[in-house]
Design a protein around this motif. Structure first.
Motif, PDB file in Angstrom:
ATOM      1  N   GLU A  68     -16.205   4.720  -7.054  1.00  0.00           N
ATOM      2  CA  GLU A  68     -15.323   5.098  -5.952  1.00  0.00           C
ATOM      3  C   GLU A  68     -13.914   4.554  -6.114  1.00  0.00           C
ATOM      4  O   GLU A  68     -12.940   5.269  -5.902  1.00  0.00           O
ATOM      5  CB  GLU A  68     -15.911   4.620  -4.619  1.00  0.00           C
ATOM      6  CG  GLU A  68     -17.251   5.255  -4.270  1.00  0.00           C
ATOM      7  CD  GLU A  68     -17.773   4.794  -2.934  1.00  0.00           C
ATOM      8  OE1 GLU A  68     -17.075   3.985  -2.273  1.00  0.00           O
ATOM      9  OE2 GLU A  68     -18.867   5.227  -2.530  1.00  0.00           O
ATOM     10  N   ILE A  69     -13.799   3.272  -6.488  1.00  0.00           N
ATOM     11  CA  ILE A  69     -12.502   2.624  -6.650  1.00  0.00           C
ATOM     12  C   ILE A  69     -12.367   2.117  -8.072  1.00  0.00           C
ATOM     13  O   ILE A  69     -13.297   1.513  -8.618  1.00  0.00           O
ATOM     14  CB  ILE A  69     -12.336   1.447  -5.659  1.00  0.00           C
ATOM     15  CG1 ILE A  69     -12.398   1.945  -4.220  1.00  0.00           C
ATOM     16  CG2 ILE A  69     -11.022   0.719  -5.913  1.00  0.00           C
ATOM     17  CD1 ILE A  69     -11.253   2.834  -3.809  1.00  0.00           C
ATOM     18  N   SER A  70     -11.204   2.365  -8.694  1.00  0.00           N
ATOM     19  CA  SER A  70     -10.906   1.847 -10.029  1.00  0.00           C
ATOM     20  C   SER A  70      -9.700   0.925  -9.931  1.00  0.00           C
ATOM     21  O   SER A  70      -8.855   1.075  -9.043  1.00  0.00           O
ATOM     22  CB  SER A  70     -10.629   2.985 -11.007  1.00  0.00           C
ATOM     23  OG  SER A  70     -11.794   3.779 -11.185  1.00  0.00           O
ATOM     24  N   ARG A 120      -5.089  -0.891  -7.574  1.00  0.00           N
ATOM     25  CA  ARG A 120      -6.327  -0.140  -7.400  1.00  0.00           C
ATOM     26  C   ARG A 120      -6.055   1.160  -6.671  1.00  0.00           C
ATOM     27  O   ARG A 120      -5.066   1.294  -5.944  1.00  0.00           O
ATOM     28  CB  ARG A 120      -7.359  -0.972  -6.635  1.00  0.00           C
ATOM     29  CG  ARG A 120      -6.863  -1.538  -5.328  1.00  0.00           C
ATOM     30  CD  ARG A 120      -7.862  -2.495  -4.725  1.00  0.00           C
ATOM     31  NE  ARG A 120      -9.097  -1.828  -4.369  1.00  0.00           N
ATOM     32  CZ  ARG A 120     -10.224  -2.452  -4.053  1.00  0.00           C
ATOM     33  NH1 ARG A 120     -10.267  -3.763  -4.091  1.00  0.00           N
ATOM     34  NH2 ARG A 120     -11.291  -1.779  -3.707  1.00  0.00           N
ATOM     35  N   SER A 121      -6.933   2.112  -6.894  1.00  0.00           N
ATOM     36  CA  SER A 121      -6.832   3.413  -6.241  1.00  0.00           C
ATOM     37  C   SER A 121      -8.199   4.078  -6.285  1.00  0.00           C
ATOM     38  O   SER A 121      -9.091   3.639  -7.026  1.00  0.00           O
ATOM     39  CB  SER A 121      -5.799   4.304  -6.942  1.00  0.00           C
ATOM     40  OG  SER A 121      -6.314   4.794  -8.173  1.00  0.00           O
ATOM     41  N   PRO A 122      -8.404   5.150  -5.509  1.00  0.00           N
ATOM     42  CA  PRO A 122      -9.651   5.906  -5.649  1.00  0.00           C
ATOM     43  C   PRO A 122      -9.829   6.379  -7.092  1.00  0.00           C
ATOM     44  O   PRO A 122      -8.861   6.768  -7.763  1.00  0.00           O
ATOM     45  CB  PRO A 122      -9.461   7.082  -4.687  1.00  0.00           C
ATOM     46  CG  PRO A 122      -8.515   6.566  -3.650  1.00  0.00           C
ATOM     47  CD  PRO A 122      -7.580   5.652  -4.399  1.00  0.00           C
ATOM     48  N   ARG A 160       0.832  -1.202   0.000  1.00  0.00           N
ATOM     49  CA  ARG A 160       0.000   0.000   0.000  1.00  0.00           C
ATOM     50  C   ARG A 160       0.870   1.257   0.000  1.00  0.00           C
ATOM     51  O   ARG A 160       1.980   1.265   0.519  1.00  0.00           O
ATOM     52  CB  ARG A 160      -0.910   0.023   1.226  1.00  0.00           C
ATOM     53  CG  ARG A 160      -1.981  -1.055   1.223  1.00  0.00           C
ATOM     54  CD  ARG A 160      -2.897  -0.919   2.427  1.00  0.00           C
ATOM     55  NE  ARG A 160      -3.870  -1.995   2.476  1.00  0.00           N
ATOM     56  CZ  ARG A 160      -5.045  -1.963   1.865  1.00  0.00           C
ATOM     57  NH1 ARG A 160      -5.379  -0.892   1.160  1.00  0.00           N
ATOM     58  NH2 ARG A 160      -5.881  -2.977   1.948  1.00  0.00           N
ATOM     59  N   ASP A 161       0.299   2.300  -0.594  1.00  0.00           N
ATOM     60  CA  ASP A 161       0.931   3.611  -0.593  1.00  0.00           C
ATOM     61  C   ASP A 161       0.705   4.245   0.778  1.00  0.00           C
ATOM     62  O   ASP A 161      -0.447   4.490   1.158  1.00  0.00           O
ATOM     63  CB  ASP A 161       0.316   4.480  -1.692  1.00  0.00           C
ATOM     64  CG  ASP A 161       1.002   5.827  -1.836  1.00  0.00           C
ATOM     65  OD1 ASP A 161       1.838   6.169  -0.983  1.00  0.00           O
ATOM     66  OD2 ASP A 161       0.696   6.541  -2.812  1.00  0.00           O
ATOM     67  N   GLN A 171      -5.662   3.783   0.309  1.00  0.00           N
ATOM     68  CA  GLN A 171      -6.595   3.144  -0.609  1.00  0.00           C
ATOM     69  C   GLN A 171      -5.941   2.742  -1.924  1.00  0.00           C
ATOM     70  O   GLN A 171      -6.560   2.042  -2.727  1.00  0.00           O
ATOM     71  CB  GLN A 171      -7.781   4.067  -0.887  1.00  0.00           C
ATOM     72  CG  GLN A 171      -8.741   4.208   0.282  1.00  0.00           C
ATOM     73  CD  GLN A 171      -9.974   5.006  -0.086  1.00  0.00           C
ATOM     74  OE1 GLN A 171      -9.900   6.182  -0.438  1.00  0.00           O
ATOM     75  NE2 GLN A 171     -11.127   4.372  -0.026  1.00  0.00           N
ATOM     76  N   ALA A 172      -4.703   3.165  -2.141  1.00  0.00           N
ATOM     77  CA  ALA A 172      -3.964   2.767  -3.341  1.00  0.00           C
ATOM     78  C   ALA A 172      -3.105   1.565  -2.984  1.00  0.00           C
ATOM     79  O   ALA A 172      -2.299   1.620  -2.052  1.00  0.00           O
ATOM     80  CB  ALA A 172      -3.100   3.913  -3.848  1.00  0.00           C
TER      81      ALA A 172
END
Length: 208
Positions: free
Chosen positions: A159-161, A179-181, A103-104, A109-110
């Protein structure tokens, strides 16, 4: 007169930004009517140029780590590997050691993750006799730097792509996902795509 021109330009910039926002949220954008007035045509061309500049500036590359800041994750069970930024934090791996996620720290969320698993399907004697050649894959649309073909899919959600890669080598199915927002996905896209290209799997002779 100058104020009028400035007002028209601002209106075009606003409409351009609105159109881009609607495209990002998968909303239908009505096409503009044809332009016949030369002055309106020039303003329309200016609007197109401004739209291009907005798109270019929105696709930032600041999320790409600098050279020398990468690490490589190597899976101990299935021997696949992929690079990840050294500043990203590793999630605890599952008990079966089939993969791991990162995770970042600046944006939890990324994330990127890779995993693998055996794809064994029982085949009867009759099916084995009928199967004279492997079934070609019709979903392959991507080739890694290693030269392995796979399926790369991008899913844009509200919301998430996400970006998902699936590769088949022998009886093992390899997966990778990022994935990220959704509002930040364009910032990560080139970064995710690069990692997908660098995903590597072992040759069949070295598979577990």
């Amino acid at each position: 007169m100058a104020r009028r021109h400035d007002s028209i330009i601002v209106t075009f910039v606003y409409k351009t930004g609105l159109a881009i926002q609607r495209m990002r949220t998968n909303q239908t954008v009505k096409p503009y009517r044809s332009v016949t007035d030369p002055r309106a045509a020039r303003l329309s061309a200016l609007a197109s140029l401004l739209a291009s500049l907005v798109l270019l500036t929105s696709c930032r590359t600041s999320e790409m780590p600098l050279a020398g800041t990468w690490k490589t994750y190597h899976n101990p069970r299935y021997n696949f590997e992929f690079p990840y930024p050294s500043s990203w934090t590793a999630e605890p791996p599952p008990d079966n050691q089939d993969g791991q996620a990162f995770r970042d720290p600046k944006n939890p969320q990324a994330e990127i993750r890779g995993w693998a698993g055996h794809q064994v399907k029982p085949i009867t004697t009759k099916q084995a006799q009928q199967q004279t050649a492997p079934v070609p894959s019709s979903k392959a649309n991507f080739t890694t730097a290693q030269g392995l073909s796979g399926a790369l899919n991008v899913n844009i959600g509200p919301e998430i792509s996400s970006m998902t890669l699936a590769l088949q080598q022998g009886d093992i199915r390899y997966h990778w996902q990022a994935r990220s927002p959704s509002q930040q996905f364009d910032d990560y896209y080139r970064f995710f795509y690069y990692i997908a290209q660098q995903y590597r799997v072992p040759p069949p002779s070295q598979q577990p």
